[in-house]
Design an enzyme around this catalytic site. Structure first.
Site, PDB file in Angstrom:
ATOM      1  N   GLU A 162     -35.332  21.448 -85.857  1.00  0.00           N
ATOM      2  CA  GLU A 162     -35.487  20.314 -84.940  1.00  0.00           C
ATOM      3  C   GLU A 162     -36.899  19.736 -84.901  1.00  0.00           C
ATOM      4  OE1 GLU A 162     -33.305  18.601 -83.443  1.00  0.00           O
ATOM      5  OE2 GLU A 162     -31.524  19.839 -83.635  1.00  0.00           O
ATOM      6  N   SER A 197      16.122  32.687 -41.304  1.00  0.00           N
ATOM      7  CA  SER A 197      16.061  33.795 -40.349  1.00  0.00           C
ATOM      8  C   SER A 197      14.727  34.524 -40.343  1.00  0.00           C
ATOM      9  CB  SER A 197      17.185  34.789 -40.646  1.00  0.00           C
ATOM     10  OG  SER A 197      18.428  34.185 -40.341  1.00  0.00           O
TER      11      SER A 197
END
Length: 816
Positions: free
Chosen positions: A99, A496
């Site tokens: 780089e 229920s």
């Protein structure tokens, strides 16, 4: 007479030069002013970076389980920030080599490289090259713009010079390594090391370091998981540049270049067990802190989730839904292909089953794991087995592993009917789901079982009884199929499973477990809608005088309806509020059978009242939230509210334990430890529930279709939901000590009772139970004493306030 001085040639020349210099000076001043104006214009909105502390990159919010292990992440950029001290020299050298080889020599800008790029851009007529240094790349990433314009390059250069003046070279490099994108969802080199190699950056080898160093230039083009050949070329270029810069020797370069990529990518689990819990946490954080803080703020969220229980919950729910689905029969293949297309189909299966790298057995090791599911092509089907091909991997499907594969029929309970030949359900060309059994037959052929993805959905909630901590939460069969969280977002009729709230109100209003109500036919009229409601029990039978204990244990609908009529509908609504239920409740007798809509989370939280002797524990997910700097933003904790008295809660706990011992919750006896619970089923088997608890854990299960339709004949809460609860609890409690429920509180007396009549048991008889009563409320008569009864005796009556759900007749929940 005046004599006029005529300028000589040298004078004129000097005057022209002076004019030219003034113009040139003016132009320089104008250029400087313009440059200054441009500088002020372009620098006005640049990031203010003075120290490394000002660097605040986007960080994921990380969720942790109760033990501090990472469980989930929420992010736009998945980044792990590390210090330059944690980065090995060979990684830094690899980055510099490819780089910015002169990084430590320039002042943030490489003017020669910039000039070369300028000439090339002028020839091209557009910005194609930038000649960027590492410092400029840092500036570019902080500008958050990838536009190729001279204005952006000008800003980049200004920011690069600022950065170079404000930071040391190592600090700039640290920002670069943390800020850069390395592909595959990896922001920062530490995240890249973990995603590509499942290593920390300080554990990377030379070839691994070179590979990562080459990625930021073009992370998509060089992504080694997608473009391994280009990635290898790029890695070897980095190694060559390292050699040219004298960072490595020729031998090191050659050895590293000869090394394969050896990727070990970190793949996301498609069946992530924490997904449902994480989604609930995500929704809360989004509402509380906003989108930016959630996805970029780097918060740490510590939760109540027990990862082991969370995994068991998902596994148990999926298994229960698959069992339910198989009871309904085989819906047919995923796809059918003609014989001439078998080769193409097998190539597709080779990819879909993940066999592309291991399409055949390697060194005698079968490429599938026991229990692993896959797709298979049926190549032949006969009486005793079908032959399969999974895309280069062959096996057989014996009839014993597909006897359930009859034609579906939801109107009839065919669960006991089995097929006797594989060709009753399968034929060549079918693509089906199978599961590897991890074994071979006598002929050495690998065995598989027939599978299919269930259509029904479900939800599972597990709470710590004493504190309300949400230990596990599952909102459906598969998070990838549907992200809708049925555990918290669905509103379904509890049937229920709501009855214990009604019975709690009864125990506080003059009733006891021995109180008698007549289980007999009754009709309720609604003149305004010309409706008649004839409630019945699940069995379609009536049982005459019935104790409340029996009424709850056997889930008798008529008993509960008459009980609500005696208590008053508003009394029941008030008690529902005490249990934490805030939803709108029907102001009619259908409330007795759970005709309202509740979420599994709300109903499970209501059941914490029973093991906690009357205290309701509010569910909570988050113990602590910290910002990126470790500052505590909020803390969570238990919230307990008294719902009913200790005495009433103990009686209800005893009754609900009876539901397991001799009622509809009988499957939970398999635990062989103290527990209680309640089933729930709605009309036409649309919703199936089981709410259960041990002394320390409360868990709830719901099963049903998103679009309301029947689960199938006899698919009650007992059959469709309670097995999920039992399977979870067996594994969750394995190895734990058996806990007992608390002793009766001072206001409770235990009395020897005849279970059929609810009266005192004859001391000489052998039929008795020990029943819990509030002191002074136990029956005084013995069973068999003529007309003596155990308590209040109820009959029928009318309720002018009754109105069926949504005004529709006949849609009244019932249960077994």
């Amino acid at each position: 007479m005046k004599v006029r001085n005529i300028p000589t040639a040298p004078d004129r020349k000097r005057r022209h030069i002076k004019t030219l210099l003034l113009v040139l000076l003016l132009l320089i001043l104008l250029a400087a002013a313009a440059a200054g104006a441009l500088f002020l214009y372009f620098s006005s909105d640049l990031p203010k970076l003075m120290t490394l502390d000002d660097y605040k990159p986007s960080l994921p919010t990380v969720m942790y389980d109760k033990d501090g292990a990472e469980a989930a992440r929420f992010y736009i950029e998945n980044r792990e920030v590390i210090s330059i001290d944690q980065v090995p020299r060979q990684v830094i050298n690899a980055v510099l080599a490819i780089e910015d080889a002169h990084y430590y020599e320039h002042k943030g800008l490489d003017y020669l490289a910039i000039f070369r790029a300028f000439l090339k851009n002028m020839v091209a007529g557009e910005v194609r090259q930038g000649g960027s240094t590492i410092t400029q790349q840092v500036a570019k990433s902080l500008l958050l713009s990838n536009e190729r314009t001279y204005s952006r390059k000008f800003k980049e250069a200004i920011l690069a010079r600022r950065i170079d003046r404000s930071f040391s070279k190592d600090e700039i490099l640290e920002i670069y390594l943390n800020q850069s994108y390395f592909g595959h969802g990896s922001y920062g080199i530490e995240s890249a090391a973990q995603n590509y190699f499942q290593k920390h950056v300080w554990e990377l080898s030379l070839p691994e370091s070179a590979l990562l160093a080459g990625l930021p230039k073009a992370p998509s083009a060089y992504d080694p998981t997608r473009n391994p050949e280009k990635a290898l070329e790029r890695r070897n270029l980095v190694l060559q540049r390292m050699f040219e810069e004298n960072f490595i020797t020729r031998q090191e370069r050659e050895e590293a270049a000869a090394t394969p990529l050896n990727l070990d990518p970190k793949e996301k689990d498609p069946n992530d067990p924490a997904a449902w819990f994480a989604e609930e946490v995500r929704r809360y954080l989004y509402a509380s802190y906003g989108e930016k803080a959630l996805y970029s703020g780097g918060m740490k969220v510590f939760t109540t989730m027990d990862s082991t229980l969370q995994g068991l919950a998902g596994e148990s729910l999926r298994g229960g839904l698959e069992d339910l689905d198989k009871r309904q029969g085989f819906r047919g293949p995923v796809q059918s292909v003609p014989k001439e297309n078998f080769a193409q189909a097998l190539e597709t299966l080779w990819e879909e089953n993940g066999l592309s790298e291991i399409s055949t057995e390697t060194e005698g090791v079968f490429p599938l794991l026991e229990g692993q599911k896959a797709k298979a092509l049926v190549t032949a089907a006969g009486k005793d087995f079908a032959e399969l091909d999974l895309g280069g991997v062959q096996g057989i499907l014996p009839i014993s592993e597909m006897t359930w594969a009859r034609t579906p029929d939801f109107t009839v309970d065919y669960s006991a009917r089995v097929i006797k030949r594989t060709d009753e359900a399968l034929r060549p060309g079918m693509i089906i789901h199978v599961r590897y059994l991890g074994q071979e037959d006598k002929g050495g052929k690998h065995l598989f079982a027939l599978e299919q993805e269930p259509l029904a959905e479900g939800a599972f909630v597990c709470l710590d009884a004493a504190t309300g901590r949400v230990l596990a939460l599952v909102g459906g069969y598969d998070y990838n199929r549907s992200e809708f969280n049925r555990a918290t977002q669905a509103q379904r009729q509890p049937g229920s499973a709501f009855k214990p709230i009604v019975y709690s109100a009864a125990m506080d209003n003059g009733f006891t477990p021995s109180s008698i109500i007549m289980d007999s036919p009754i009709i309720y009229d609604n003149p305004s809608q010309e409706l008649k409601w004839k409630p019945s029990n699940y069995s379609e039978r009536f049982y005459g005088p019935t104790t409340l204990r029996t009424g709850l244990i056997q889930s008798r609908n008529v008993i509960t309806i008459k009980l609500v009529q005696k208590l008053g509908i508003q009394t029941v609504i008030q008690y529902a509020r005490r249990f934490g239920i805030q939803q709108e409740l029907p102001p009619d007798l259908s409330i007795a059978l759970g005709s309202m809509g509740l979420s599994p989370m709300d109903l499970t939280a209501a059941f914490t009242v029973f093991p906690n002797l009357g205290l309701r524990a509010s569910p909570w997910f988050i113990t602590r939230v910290e910002d990126r700097d470790g500052n505590i933003l909020e803390e969570g904790g238990p919230e307990l509210v008294r719902a009913i008295s200790e005495d009433t809660a103990y009686i209800m706990q005893s009754l609900l334990r009876g539901v397991v011992q001799s009622g509809t919750g009988w499957r939970a006896r398999e635990l062989e430890r103290p527990c209680g619970g309640k089933t729930g089923t709605t009309n036409d088997m649309i919703d199936a529930w089981y709410m259960g608890f041990t002394p320390d854990i409360v868990a709830g299960v719901w099963v049903g279709f998103d679009e309301e339709s029947t689960l199938g004949q006899n698919e009650t809460g007992s059959r469709a939901a309670s097995p999920v609860w039992v399977n979870f609890m067996k594994k969750a409690l394995a190895g734990r000590p058996v806990l007992a429920f608390p002793s009766p509180p001072p206001g409770i007396e235990m009395v020897k009772i005849d279970p059929e009549t609810g009266l005192l048991a004859d001391s000489a008889g052998d039929r008795f139970i020990y029943e819990a009563y509030k002191v002074g409320t136990a029956p005084k008569e013995f069973a068999g004493d003529g007309n003596a009864t155990g308590g209040q005796y109820g009959g029928g009556g009318h309720s002018p306030g009754y109105m069926p759900r949504s005004g529709a007749p006949g849609i009244i929940p019932r249960d077994y």
